[in-house]
Design a protein around this motif. Structure first.
Motif, PDB file in Angstrom:
ATOM      1  N   SER A 237       0.842  -1.190   0.000  1.00 13.86           N
ATOM      2  CA  SER A 237       0.000   0.000   0.000  1.00 13.86           C
ATOM      3  C   SER A 237       0.877   1.239   0.000  1.00 13.86           C
ATOM      4  O   SER A 237       2.039   1.215   0.352  1.00 13.86           O
ATOM      5  N   ASP A 238       0.263   2.349  -0.398  1.00 10.71           N
ATOM      6  CA  ASP A 238       0.987   3.604  -0.449  1.00 10.71           C
ATOM      7  C   ASP A 238       1.459   4.018   0.941  1.00 10.71           C
ATOM      8  O   ASP A 238       2.549   4.542   1.099  1.00 10.71           O
ATOM      9  N   ALA A 239       0.622   3.721   1.957  1.00 13.57           N
ATOM     10  CA  ALA A 239       0.997   4.078   3.324  1.00 13.57           C
ATOM     11  C   ALA A 239       2.247   3.312   3.753  1.00 13.57           C
ATOM     12  O   ALA A 239       3.041   3.785   4.549  1.00 13.57           O
ATOM     13  N   ASP A 240       2.400   2.111   3.212  1.00 16.61           N
ATOM     14  CA  ASP A 240       3.589   1.321   3.516  1.00 16.61           C
ATOM     15  C   ASP A 240       4.816   1.886   2.806  1.00 16.61           C
ATOM     16  O   ASP A 240       5.911   1.876   3.333  1.00 16.61           O
ATOM     17  N   ASP A 241       4.602   2.345   1.573  1.00 14.65           N
ATOM     18  CA  ASP A 241       5.714   2.893   0.810  1.00 14.65           C
ATOM     19  C   ASP A 241       6.159   4.251   1.346  1.00 14.65           C
ATOM     20  O   ASP A 241       7.326   4.590   1.306  1.00 14.65           O
ATOM     21  N   ARG A 242       5.162   5.009   1.802  1.00  9.93           N
ATOM     22  CA  ARG A 242       5.429   6.370   2.262  1.00  9.93           C
ATOM     23  C   ARG A 242       4.862   6.547   3.667  1.00  9.93           C
ATOM     24  O   ARG A 242       3.908   7.301   3.874  1.00  9.93           O
ATOM     25  N   PRO A 243       5.437   5.840   4.631  1.00 10.75           N
ATOM     26  CA  PRO A 243       4.871   5.875   5.984  1.00 10.75           C
ATOM     27  C   PRO A 243       5.112   7.227   6.648  1.00 10.75           C
ATOM     28  O   PRO A 243       6.019   7.965   6.271  1.00 10.75           O
TER      29      PRO A 243
ATOM     30  N   GLN B  75      17.251   8.934  13.580  1.00  8.92           N
ATOM     31  CA  GLN B  75      17.650  10.232  14.131  1.00  8.92           C
ATOM     32  C   GLN B  75      17.224  11.390  13.235  1.00  8.92           C
ATOM     33  O   GLN B  75      17.011  12.495  13.718  1.00  8.92           O
ATOM     34  N   SER B  76      17.121  11.137  11.944  1.00  7.24           N
ATOM     35  CA  SER B  76      16.765  12.242  11.045  1.00  7.24           C
ATOM     36  C   SER B  76      15.356  12.066  10.482  1.00  7.24           C
ATOM     37  O   SER B  76      15.044  12.546   9.398  1.00  7.24           O
ATOM     38  N   ARG B  77      14.498  11.341  11.235  1.00  8.16           N
ATOM     39  CA  ARG B  77      13.164  11.032  10.719  1.00  8.16           C
ATOM     40  C   ARG B  77      12.338  12.279  10.429  1.00  8.16           C
ATOM     41  O   ARG B  77      11.456  12.261   9.591  1.00  8.16           O
ATOM     42  N   ALA B  78      12.660  13.363  11.159  1.00  6.19           N
ATOM     43  CA  ALA B  78      11.910  14.601  10.930  1.00  6.19           C
ATOM     44  C   ALA B  78      12.156  15.124   9.513  1.00  6.19           C
ATOM     45  O   ALA B  78      11.341  15.858   8.966  1.00  6.19           O
ATOM     46  N   GLY B  79      13.282  14.704   8.933  1.00  2.88           N
ATOM     47  CA  GLY B  79      13.617  15.188   7.596  1.00  2.88           C
ATOM     48  C   GLY B  79      12.996  14.383   6.470  1.00  2.88           C
ATOM     49  O   GLY B  79      13.169  14.707   5.300  1.00  2.88           O
ATOM     50  N   TYR B  80      12.271  13.322   6.831  1.00  6.20           N
ATOM     51  CA  TYR B  80      11.650  12.513   5.781  1.00  6.20           C
ATOM     52  C   TYR B  80      10.273  13.071   5.450  1.00  6.20           C
ATOM     53  O   TYR B  80       9.415  13.206   6.321  1.00  6.20           O
TER      54      TYR B  80
ATOM     55  N   PRO C  58       7.079  12.230   3.222  1.00  6.30           N
ATOM     56  CA  PRO C  58       6.458  11.189   2.383  1.00  6.30           C
ATOM     57  C   PRO C  58       6.022  11.738   1.023  1.00  6.30           C
ATOM     58  O   PRO C  58       5.935  10.989   0.054  1.00  6.30           O
ATOM     59  N   GLY C  59       5.772  13.049   0.968  1.00 12.26           N
ATOM     60  CA  GLY C  59       5.343  13.636  -0.290  1.00 12.26           C
ATOM     61  C   GLY C  59       6.464  13.694  -1.320  1.00 12.26           C
ATOM     62  O   GLY C  59       6.215  13.845  -2.508  1.00 12.26           O
ATOM     63  N   ARG C  60       7.684  13.585  -0.861  1.00  8.41           N
ATOM     64  CA  ARG C  60       8.803  13.773  -1.784  1.00  8.41           C
ATOM     65  C   ARG C  60       9.478  12.486  -2.210  1.00  8.41           C
ATOM     66  O   ARG C  60      10.396  12.505  -3.032  1.00  8.41           O
ATOM     67  N   GLY C  61       9.075  11.378  -1.632  1.00  5.43           N
ATOM     68  CA  GLY C  61       9.705  10.128  -2.052  1.00  5.43           C
ATOM     69  C   GLY C  61       9.313   8.981  -1.150  1.00  5.43           C
ATOM     70  O   GLY C  61       8.739   9.187  -0.071  1.00  5.43           O
ATOM     71  N   THR C  62       9.614   7.764  -1.600  1.00  8.49           N
ATOM     72  CA  THR C  62       9.296   6.597  -0.785  1.00  8.49           C
ATOM     73  C   THR C  62      10.341   6.445   0.316  1.00  8.49           C
ATOM     74  O   THR C  62      11.454   6.963   0.220  1.00  8.49           O
ATOM     75  N   ALA C  63       9.942   5.730   1.367  1.00 11.09           N
ATOM     76  CA  ALA C  63      10.878   5.461   2.450  1.00 11.09           C
ATOM     77  C   ALA C  63      12.072   4.663   1.922  1.00 11.09           C
ATOM     78  O   ALA C  63      13.201   4.827   2.367  1.00 11.09           O
TER      79      ALA C  63
ATOM     80  N   PRO D 216       7.424   5.170  17.480  1.00 10.09           N
ATOM     81  CA  PRO D 216       8.580   5.039  16.581  1.00 10.09           C
ATOM     82  C   PRO D 216       9.187   3.627  16.596  1.00 10.09           C
ATOM     83  O   PRO D 216       9.657   3.165  15.557  1.00 10.09           O
ATOM     84  N   ALA D 217       9.161   2.954  17.758  1.00  6.77           N
ATOM     85  CA  ALA D 217       9.774   1.622  17.794  1.00  6.77           C
ATOM     86  C   ALA D 217       9.026   0.685  16.856  1.00  6.77           C
ATOM     87  O   ALA D 217       9.625  -0.116  16.135  1.00  6.77           O
ATOM     88  N   ARG D 218       7.710   0.816  16.842  1.00  4.68           N
ATOM     89  CA  ARG D 218       6.919  -0.049  15.970  1.00  4.68           C
ATOM     90  C   ARG D 218       7.107   0.351  14.504  1.00  4.68           C
ATOM     91  O   ARG D 218       7.298  -0.486  13.633  1.00  4.68           O
ATOM     92  N   ILE D 219       7.071   1.663  14.258  1.00  3.52           N
ATOM     93  CA  ILE D 219       7.199   2.147  12.880  1.00  3.52           C
ATOM     94  C   ILE D 219       8.551   1.746  12.289  1.00  3.52           C
ATOM     95  O   ILE D 219       8.635   1.211  11.176  1.00  3.52           O
ATOM     96  N   PHE D 220       9.603   1.964  13.059  1.00  3.67           N
ATOM     97  CA  PHE D 220      10.933   1.651  12.529  1.00  3.67           C
ATOM     98  C   PHE D 220      11.203   0.155  12.545  1.00  3.67           C
ATOM     99  O   PHE D 220      11.974  -0.346  11.732  1.00  3.67           O
ATOM    100  N   GLY D 221      10.577  -0.553  13.476  1.00  2.67           N
ATOM    101  CA  GLY D 221      10.688  -2.018  13.446  1.00  2.67           C
ATOM    102  C   GLY D 221      10.118  -2.560  12.145  1.00  2.67           C
ATOM    103  O   GLY D 221      10.703  -3.410  11.480  1.00  2.67           O
ATOM    104  N   HIS D 222       8.980  -2.007  11.768  1.00  2.00           N
ATOM    105  CA  HIS D 222       8.324  -2.412  10.529  1.00  2.00           C
ATOM    106  C   HIS D 222       9.179  -2.029   9.317  1.00  2.00           C
ATOM    107  O   HIS D 222       9.389  -2.826   8.398  1.00  2.00           O
TER     108      HIS D 222
END
Lengths: 356, 198
Positions: free
Chosen positions: B12-18, B65-70, B72-77, B25-31
């Motif tokens: 899903s798009d949410a998976d590509d661009r979480p 550490q730099s998650r604030a810089g991601y 989702p509108g500009r690219g996939t994870a 964060p532990a769950r998000i980054f674990g995934h």
């Protein structure tokens, strides 16, 4: 003559097949990713409560090492299907064992540390390392990491931490001779050395304001816990991450017990709290941990079982281990992939070990 | 046996661009780790060998550490992670070049005896070509190597490579075209044609 005589331009397909072939034989060892994942999750969990504060890099690194094994249980590449088949409580034998240990913990052998003296905690952690040799064979081993802590009676006084990789190694899936012949190196990047700091905050510089956690059970944090076992169990459930089912609760309890800094009353309450843990059972009555024998109680998370080991005579926490139950053929069922033994004592001088 | 998570296709798009700045964060980054670490490790190992063991963890720690810089509108994870990994690889160009030289020197499998068997001959050709390619990759500019291998090894498309490297997608396409043409001619320079070829 000229090179042009024998030059032939590759087709796109030929270039693609060369690209696909080049260095295609690399492999990924599951333990490598498991360690990386554990370090990542530990970092995140350490960073969470301190959000907005200055990053504490070295603390994280140390904790990542110390807690790696605990979190290793999580598994990584494998799709986790943790199912406990409904709310089966701890087995009757497990409950009985914990109740008895709790009763003994109250009259504990490790009494309070008198003024000016130190609690000494030695943790022998056998953590797994692995590598792939030049000929593609995978080697795995357990390597002994010794951590000694001297905690003063007044926590605001100076603490001492000593870390050493002893060089003791147990080979998991080969003999020492085979590993030698293959040129396997068991290097570890765990930091060795000596650190001193008030409040045991060796790497953080929190000025003794660290609120504490299951992973760093400060006296203040312990004092804030409920003493009622049912309430303590709820607190454990609230604090432990919810992505690994009930095994995570045992890991959190073990994190605190492993510190060697848990008071006898809290230890008793924690044992009683664990009687509520679904799926907890006695997994071995005579579990041998580094020569010390106790009763093992564990929860299976689907891949591995996390056991805590308790001395039934004294109620002391002897240590913990992780045993493969179903790790997709990576290691045989029953393989111990890590274990840690904890000993404590009281000494008069910082840096000295208890006699005997 | 390991399960490699399918990267991309069907997710899903949410998976590509979480949303990486969410509350768990532990769950998000674990995934995120479970989804991408296997392929990423493989990519890194093909480029710098054992160093990959460290770099894969480093990539995710930096990502956290730099998650604030991601955005989702500009690219996939995935592009973002490979961008971080590319920066880390830049510190290890010498190691990569050493590895490529070793691959170029690696003894070829015994050719000749089974030349009559076309399938075996094709395989021999592929590994011989791989050695020539290794040699030619050494000569590439690091930026060109990144574009080629992010495409050929990591399986990123042009858009993702552009996101990963922070360059326009047109630049990615023209660079890839130029590099491939150069490799098709240059890499084959020292190849001795089999008799009866073509």
């Amino acid at each position: 003559m000229s090179d042009h005589d024998i030059r032939r331009v590759w087709t796109d397909d030929e270039l693609d097949s060369a690209l696909a072939t080049l260095r295609a034989d690399v492999r990924t060892a599951a333990p490598v990713l498991a360690e990386a994942r554990a370090a990542l999750i530990t970092t995140i969990e350490q960073a969470e409560p301190a959000r907005g504060k200055r990053p504490r890099r070295s603390t994280r690194r140390w904790l990542a090492g110390a807690a790696a094994v605990a979190v290793l249980v999580a598994g990584t590449l494998l799709v986790q299907t943790v199912s406990f088949g409904g709310p089966a409580p701890a087995t009757a034998e497990a409950v009985q064992t914990l109740d008895r240990a709790a009763a003994q913990a109250i009259g504990a052998v490790d009494g309070p540390v008198g003024p000016g003296r130190y609690r000494y905690v030695a943790t022998h952690a056998w953590w797994m390392g692995s590598t792939t040799s030049m000929d593609g064979r995978e080697f795995a081993w357990l390597s002994e990491h010794l951590q000694e802590t001297w905690a003063p009676a007044n926590p605001e006084d100076e603490w001492l931490l000593r870390q050493e990789i002893t060089g003791n190694v147990q080979w998991v899936n080969s003999t020492a001779e085979e590993a030698d012949a293959a040129g396997v190196r068991t290097d570890s990047r765990w930091p060795e050395g000596e650190w001193r700091a008030p409040c045991g905050d060796f790497f953080g510089g929190s000025d003794c304001e660290d609120p504490g956690s299951w992973q760093k059970p400060t006296a203040q944090w312990q004092a804030g816990l409920p003493t009622d076992p049912a309430a303590l169990y709820e607190r454990l459930r609230a604090d432990a991450p919810d992505d690994r089912g009930d095994a995570a609760l045992l890991t959190y309890a073990a994190d605190a017990l492993r510190s060697g800094l848990i008071g006898a009353d809290l230890r008793a309450a924690l044992y009683r709290a664990l009687t509520r843990l679904p799926g907890l059972e006695v997994t071995e009555r005579q579990a041998n941990l580094d020569g010390r024998v106790g009763i093992a109680l564990g929860v299976d998370d689907g891949d591995r079982r996390h056991d805590i080991i308790i001395d039934p005579e004294t109620g002391l926490f002897l240590g913990e281990r992780q045993v493969v139950t179903d790790w997709l053929g990576e290691f045989d069922t029953g393989t111990v992939v890590s274990f840690t033994s904890v000993t404590t004592g009281v000494v008069d001088t910082i840096g000295t070990q208890p006699a005997g | 046996m390991m399960t490699e998570h399918a990267d991309g296709g069907g997710a899903s798009d949410a998976d590509d661009r979480p949303d990486l700045s969410g509350p768990h964060p532990a769950r998000i980054f674990g995934h995120l780790f479970d989804r991408h670490s296997g392929p990423l490790h493989r990519y890194l190992a093909r480029r710098v060998g054992d160093l990959a063991d460290d770099l894969v963890g480093e990539t995710f720690l930096i990502a956290f550490q730099s998650r604030a810089g991601y955005d989702p509108g500009r690219g996939t994870a995935r592009s973002w992670l490979y961008g971080i990994a590319t920066n880390l690889l830049r510190r290890h160009v010498r190691q990569e070049v050493r590895g490529l030289r070793a691959a170029a020197r690696a003894a070829g499998s015994a050719a000749g005896a089974e030349d009559h068997d076309n399938r075996v001959a094709d395989q021999v050709d592929a590994s011989a070509r791989a050695r020539l390619l290794a040699d030619a990759l050494v000569e590439l500019e690091p930026g060109d190597r990144d574009v080629l291998l992010l495409t050929g090894w990591a399986g990123l498309d042009s858009n993702e490579v552009a996101e990963a490297l922070g360059i326009p997608v047109g630049t990615v396409r023209s660079r890839l075209h130029r590099v491939r043409r150069r490799l098709r001619t240059h890499a084959s320079n020292t190849e001795h044609p089999r008799s009866g070829d073509e």
